[in-house]
Design a protein around this motif. Structure first.
Motif, PDB file in Angstrom:
ATOM      1  N   SER A  13       0.839  -1.207   0.000  1.00  0.00           N
ATOM      2  CA  SER A  13       0.000   0.000   0.000  1.00  0.00           C
ATOM      3  C   SER A  13       0.869   1.251   0.000  1.00  0.00           C
ATOM      4  O   SER A  13       0.563   2.240  -0.668  1.00  0.00           O
ATOM      5  CB  SER A  13      -0.905   0.035   1.232  1.00  0.00           C
ATOM      6  OG  SER A  13      -1.837  -1.020   1.179  1.00  0.00           O
ATOM      7  N   GLU A  18      -1.270   4.311  -1.319  1.00  0.00           N
ATOM      8  CA  GLU A  18      -2.658   4.068  -0.951  1.00  0.00           C
ATOM      9  C   GLU A  18      -2.906   4.050   0.557  1.00  0.00           C
ATOM     10  O   GLU A  18      -4.017   4.090   1.005  1.00  0.00           O
ATOM     11  CB  GLU A  18      -3.108   2.703  -1.534  1.00  0.00           C
ATOM     12  CG  GLU A  18      -3.169   2.702  -3.040  1.00  0.00           C
ATOM     13  CD  GLU A  18      -4.525   3.163  -3.564  1.00  0.00           C
ATOM     14  OE1 GLU A  18      -5.438   3.393  -2.747  1.00  0.00           O
ATOM     15  OE2 GLU A  18      -4.676   3.298  -4.777  1.00  0.00           O
TER      16      GLU A  18
ATOM     17  N   ARG B 163      -3.096  -2.738 -11.700  1.00  0.00           N
ATOM     18  CA  ARG B 163      -2.391  -1.800 -10.823  1.00  0.00           C
ATOM     19  C   ARG B 163      -1.078  -1.331 -11.449  1.00  0.00           C
ATOM     20  O   ARG B 163      -0.848  -0.146 -11.608  1.00  0.00           O
ATOM     21  CB  ARG B 163      -2.139  -2.490  -9.468  1.00  0.00           C
ATOM     22  CG  ARG B 163      -1.257  -1.731  -8.521  1.00  0.00           C
ATOM     23  CD  ARG B 163      -1.850  -0.413  -8.049  1.00  0.00           C
ATOM     24  NE  ARG B 163      -0.769   0.543  -7.847  1.00  0.00           N
ATOM     25  CZ  ARG B 163      -0.683   1.738  -8.414  1.00  0.00           C
ATOM     26  NH1 ARG B 163      -1.648   2.173  -9.211  1.00  0.00           N
ATOM     27  NH2 ARG B 163       0.344   2.515  -8.206  1.00  0.00           N
ATOM     28  N   TYR B 170      -6.544   1.489  -5.969  1.00  0.00           N
ATOM     29  CA  TYR B 170      -7.189   0.308  -5.368  1.00  0.00           C
ATOM     30  C   TYR B 170      -8.713   0.352  -5.501  1.00  0.00           C
ATOM     31  O   TYR B 170      -9.368  -0.667  -5.730  1.00  0.00           O
ATOM     32  CB  TYR B 170      -6.810   0.211  -3.884  1.00  0.00           C
ATOM     33  CG  TYR B 170      -5.396  -0.228  -3.617  1.00  0.00           C
ATOM     34  CD1 TYR B 170      -4.971  -0.548  -2.330  1.00  0.00           C
ATOM     35  CD2 TYR B 170      -4.457  -0.319  -4.629  1.00  0.00           C
ATOM     36  CE1 TYR B 170      -3.675  -0.947  -2.065  1.00  0.00           C
ATOM     37  CE2 TYR B 170      -3.151  -0.711  -4.381  1.00  0.00           C
ATOM     38  CZ  TYR B 170      -2.760  -1.022  -3.088  1.00  0.00           C
ATOM     39  OH  TYR B 170      -1.467  -1.412  -2.822  1.00  0.00           O
ATOM     40  N   LEU B 181     -12.158  -3.647  -0.930  1.00  0.00           N
ATOM     41  CA  LEU B 181     -10.837  -3.016  -0.931  1.00  0.00           C
ATOM     42  C   LEU B 181      -9.791  -3.893  -0.246  1.00  0.00           C
ATOM     43  O   LEU B 181      -8.662  -4.042  -0.717  1.00  0.00           O
ATOM     44  CB  LEU B 181     -10.903  -1.673  -0.195  1.00  0.00           C
ATOM     45  CG  LEU B 181     -10.861  -0.401  -1.057  1.00  0.00           C
ATOM     46  CD1 LEU B 181     -10.799   0.827  -0.177  1.00  0.00           C
ATOM     47  CD2 LEU B 181      -9.668  -0.419  -2.000  1.00  0.00           C
ATOM     48  N   VAL B 184      -8.585  -6.562  -2.475  1.00  0.00           N
ATOM     49  CA  VAL B 184      -7.656  -6.046  -3.495  1.00  0.00           C
ATOM     50  C   VAL B 184      -6.249  -5.954  -2.902  1.00  0.00           C
ATOM     51  O   VAL B 184      -5.269  -6.379  -3.522  1.00  0.00           O
ATOM     52  CB  VAL B 184      -8.113  -4.671  -4.011  1.00  0.00           C
ATOM     53  CG1 VAL B 184      -7.031  -4.020  -4.875  1.00  0.00           C
ATOM     54  CG2 VAL B 184      -9.404  -4.795  -4.816  1.00  0.00           C
ATOM     55  N   LYS B 185      -6.155  -5.409  -1.697  1.00  0.00           N
ATOM     56  CA  LYS B 185      -4.831  -5.237  -1.066  1.00  0.00           C
ATOM     57  C   LYS B 185      -4.157  -6.587  -0.857  1.00  0.00           C
ATOM     58  O   LYS B 185      -2.989  -6.773  -1.209  1.00  0.00           O
ATOM     59  CB  LYS B 185      -4.982  -4.551   0.294  1.00  0.00           C
ATOM     60  CG  LYS B 185      -5.341  -3.085   0.216  1.00  0.00           C
ATOM     61  CD  LYS B 185      -5.455  -2.495   1.604  1.00  0.00           C
ATOM     62  CE  LYS B 185      -6.016  -1.089   1.522  1.00  0.00           C
ATOM     63  NZ  LYS B 185      -6.269  -0.498   2.825  1.00  0.00           N
TER      64      LYS B 185
END
Lengths: 329, 204
Positions: A13, A18, B163, B170, B181, B184-185
């Motif tokens: 992230s 993000e 990505r 995201y 979400l 996705v991570k």
């Protein structure tokens, strides 16, 4: 060393920008105190940047033409029995749908020719002074109520078009013409009179038709409390609808035109081919006869009211048409 | 106003005009997105002829279903959702019944360029963070990356391509793949890990 899953996600992230601010601070703290995590972060960045640097392939030429060709094919492909088995079920469905539509089209044609005698449709009333005259023998005249929404390109108001309409109305001899107060860049013209008079206005407007981004006719009905919408309509098509004395015939013609225009959008040039009539297809998801359908978003302000309250206000006029000119948003 | 918001507003206008029957608006949308959609599909399926077919399939489906598009998501993510779904279905069918000419996944017999392997190994082991752009665009290295992507599990491939190649955030990936979400991570994290392992096995 296998990294903890949560830390892995945190690092991913982080490099993607993000994470929350708190997570970013947490990652910075981790990489300062743990070389393995810092190393892992560099590694992830490297792999990510490597992928991101792959050259971007360009689409081959003629994608658009091929797409249009495939859409045309789908509209007019005839089922061939004995052809590829994989297409058999689709072919049967298409054939059944085409047969049903042909039958409805034939029925509609029969009703049309029986109810509306030849010759009277085009010009049943020719009042030069704008006043309605009694209908000829056999036709029960039902006034037209509706609105024509013309959108000018975004950022450009209806200036210029206004002049054309004013000139057209002056020359047409319409019994009533009013311009409602403008709402922002939106102008509403209320036309009430005979078909011939409205036809003269439409003829004048047709000269400027290509200045509009879109043109939509909305027919107001009171039997279903729903409106019939015809998209991408031309001036000539507007008059074809308005010239129908009976409401049901008018709606049928309107829906026919709407279907034709939608097929033209999906497969340009196809709608003009002989034999094309009330072509419908589940695949194309077009309107279904005979129930009128509200499609798209018409103007929903005061003009969107069914108009039932206005019926009878201007008794005697054959056409009650509001022309709304507004810029696209 | 950010570039993304500007793009969204422009798309909204084009979609609205398209729905009202404006063919030119439809053509603009196709021309605007055809390269990006083709690029993503190509990275996912690895074959340019198949990617061209799937790109056309995507736009045919977009046009046929445009009246059903309600604008709850952006046109961009909606179109990509169609593209990715079509491609994933295609890849699954291809796995079950591989056609002739589809590249084998047996690395030992693949004619992988030694030069490409060497260059990539050097790059990955270099601590000084060299610029990856020149590296990734060399044909030999690019072939290796394509092959590594091909080896990835389909679900991992989709999320990595969206990505790292298309550059979606995201939230957009979640809309395209219809995932939470958090999913996705975690999926992206596992996908990148898998990709690293695949590349390491190629470069051994």
């Amino acid at each position: 060393m296998k990294m903890d899953r949560k830390i892995e996600e945190l690092l991913n992230s982080y490099i993607d920008g993000e994470g929350s601010d708190r997570q970013k601070v947490e990652v910075q703290r981790l990489i300062q105190h743990d070389e393995a995590i810092a190393q892992r972060l560099r590694e992830l960045s490297k792999y990510r940047n490597l992928l991101g640097s792959m050259s971007r392939a360009k689409a081959p030429p003629r994608i658009l033409e091929n797409v249009k060709g495939r859409l045309e094919e789908r509209v007019y492909r005839e089922p061939v029995y004995g052809a590829s088995r994989g297409r058999g079920a689709f072919a049967r469905r298409l054939f059944a749908a085409a047969a049903m539509i042909a039958l409805i089209g034939l029925l509609g044609f029969v009703i049309y020719t029986v109810v509306v005698p030849e010759g009277k449709v085009e010009q049943p009333f020719l009042a030069g002074d704008g006043s309605p005259s009694a209908p000829g023998g056999g036709i029960v005249e039902e006034p037209f109520y509706g609105r024509l929404i013309l959108q000018t390109p975004a950022g450009r108001g209806p200036a210029g078009i206004e002049w054309s309409i004013n000139r057209a109305v002056e020359q047409s001899g319409l019994s009533v013409f009013s311009l409602r107060p403008a709402e922002g860049n939106r102008k509403v013209y209320v036309l009430e009179g005979t078909r011939a008079a409205v036809a003269r206005v439409m003829e004048e407007l047709s000269k400027d038709w290509d200045r509009f981004d879109s043109s939509t006719l909305v027919i107001e009905t009171d039997s279903f409390q729903e409106e019939v919408v015809v998209e991408s309509i031309t001036a000539e098509q507007v008059m074809r609808v308005l010239n129908q004395g009976k409401r049901d015939t008018r709606i049928m013609v309107a829906k026919d035109i709407n279907l034709s225009n939608k097929v033209e959008l999906l497969a340009p040039g196809v709608a003009g081919l002989p034999g094309y009539g009330d072509l419908e297809s589940d695949t194309l998801d077009l309107t279904r006869a005979p129930k009128p359908v509200l499609t798209g978003k018409s103007d929903t302000k005061a003009e969107g009211a069914s108009g039932a309250g206005r019926r009878g206000e201007r008794a005697g006029a054959q056409v009650h048409l509001r022309i709304i000119i507004e810029p696209a948003e | 106003m950010s570039k993304t918001s500007g793009v969204k507003i422009e798309d909204r206008g084009l979609v609205r005009r398209f729905k009202l029957g404006n063919t030119a608006a439809m053509e603009q949308l196709v021309v605007k997105y055809q390269d990006r959609i083709f690029n993503v599909i190509l990275k996912m399926c690895g074959n340019s002829d198949d990617a061209a077919e799937l790109t056309q399939d995507t736009f045919v489906k977009v046009i046929e279903n445009i009246q059903k598009f309600r604008g709850r998501s952006s046109f961009y993510t909606w179109a990509f959702r169609i593209a990715v779904n079509l491609t994933l279905n295609f890849c699954q069918r291809r796995k079950k019944a591989p056609a002739r000419g589809v590249s084998s996944l047996d690395w030992e017999h693949e004619d992988i360029s030694r030069e490409g392997k060497f260059e990539l190994k050097q790059f990955l082991s270099d601590e000084s963070s060299p610029d990856p752009a020149g590296m990734a665009q060399q044909k030999e290295v690019s072939d290796i990356l394509y092959k590594a992507l091909e080896r990835l599990d389909e679900r991992h491939k989709a999320v990595v391509v969206l990505r790292d190649i298309e550059g979606m955030n995201y939230k957009q990936i979640a809309q395209v793949l219809e995932l939470e979400l958090g999913t996705v991570k975690s999926r992206l994290s596992r996908a990148r890990n898998s990709l690293k392992e695949i590349l390491e096995s190629i470069l051994k």
